[in-house]
Design an enzyme around this catalytic site. Sequence first.
Site: not given
Length: 250
Positions: A158, A160
């Site tokens: 998430y 990233a």
Amino acid sequence: MPDENEAAKVALVSGGSRGIGAAVVLRLARDGWDVGFCYRADEDAALRIEKEATELGVRVLAVRADVADAGQAKAWVTRTEDELGPLGAVVANAGVTRDRALALMSDDDWHQVVGTGLDGVFHTCRAAVFPMLKRRTGCVVTLSSVAGIHGNAGQTNYSAAKAGVIGFTKALAKEVGAHGIRANVVAPGLIDTDMTGALPDRERDRLLGVVALRRFGTAAEVADLVAFLVSQRASYITGSVLEVHGGIAL
């Protein structure tokens, strides 16, 4: 009514059937925007939001589409413009979570989150921005997260994806600014949605302890900022990341 010109009263919202997306649909409808939104699975929720927004006196189009699929995203954008008219605003909001420590994270956990939260932004914006370039007007708001700025344990996927949304939007702002198009990022913190509602009481209490305002934010508070950014009141704001986190980063 919105402060945009007559050709720019149609807004597109991905993931508009629940949470922040639903709040954005309703907030923009209150401001007089016709709204096309997509949802991936929950038709009942989508129909409720469509009905509620329509009752505010605007046209609303709810379409089942998975923005992780480029073809579905493009078809949704095309149908919205065909039925509602030229887009004046795009709000790329759709996202999912599959929280897990990296050592235990599956390929599917990674691809589901990045596919919706980052690829979906790319697919939606690519389809919507091209006609905006021709008209030399429009604005884009993407939804990131404080996790995309500061990271969050158990959310490498998430974090990233949301960090990627920030980089994408800053690059887009530079690319399209000369064509009269603005692009900004909204990065919410702990917002009271169904995602945070599933947290155990002990975890909620722990998280509240690191928020300066000692409460979770509301989806409506995030939607208010989105509504501002798509209006003429924000006409000189582009390439910015605006955090809505109640002081969690302090």
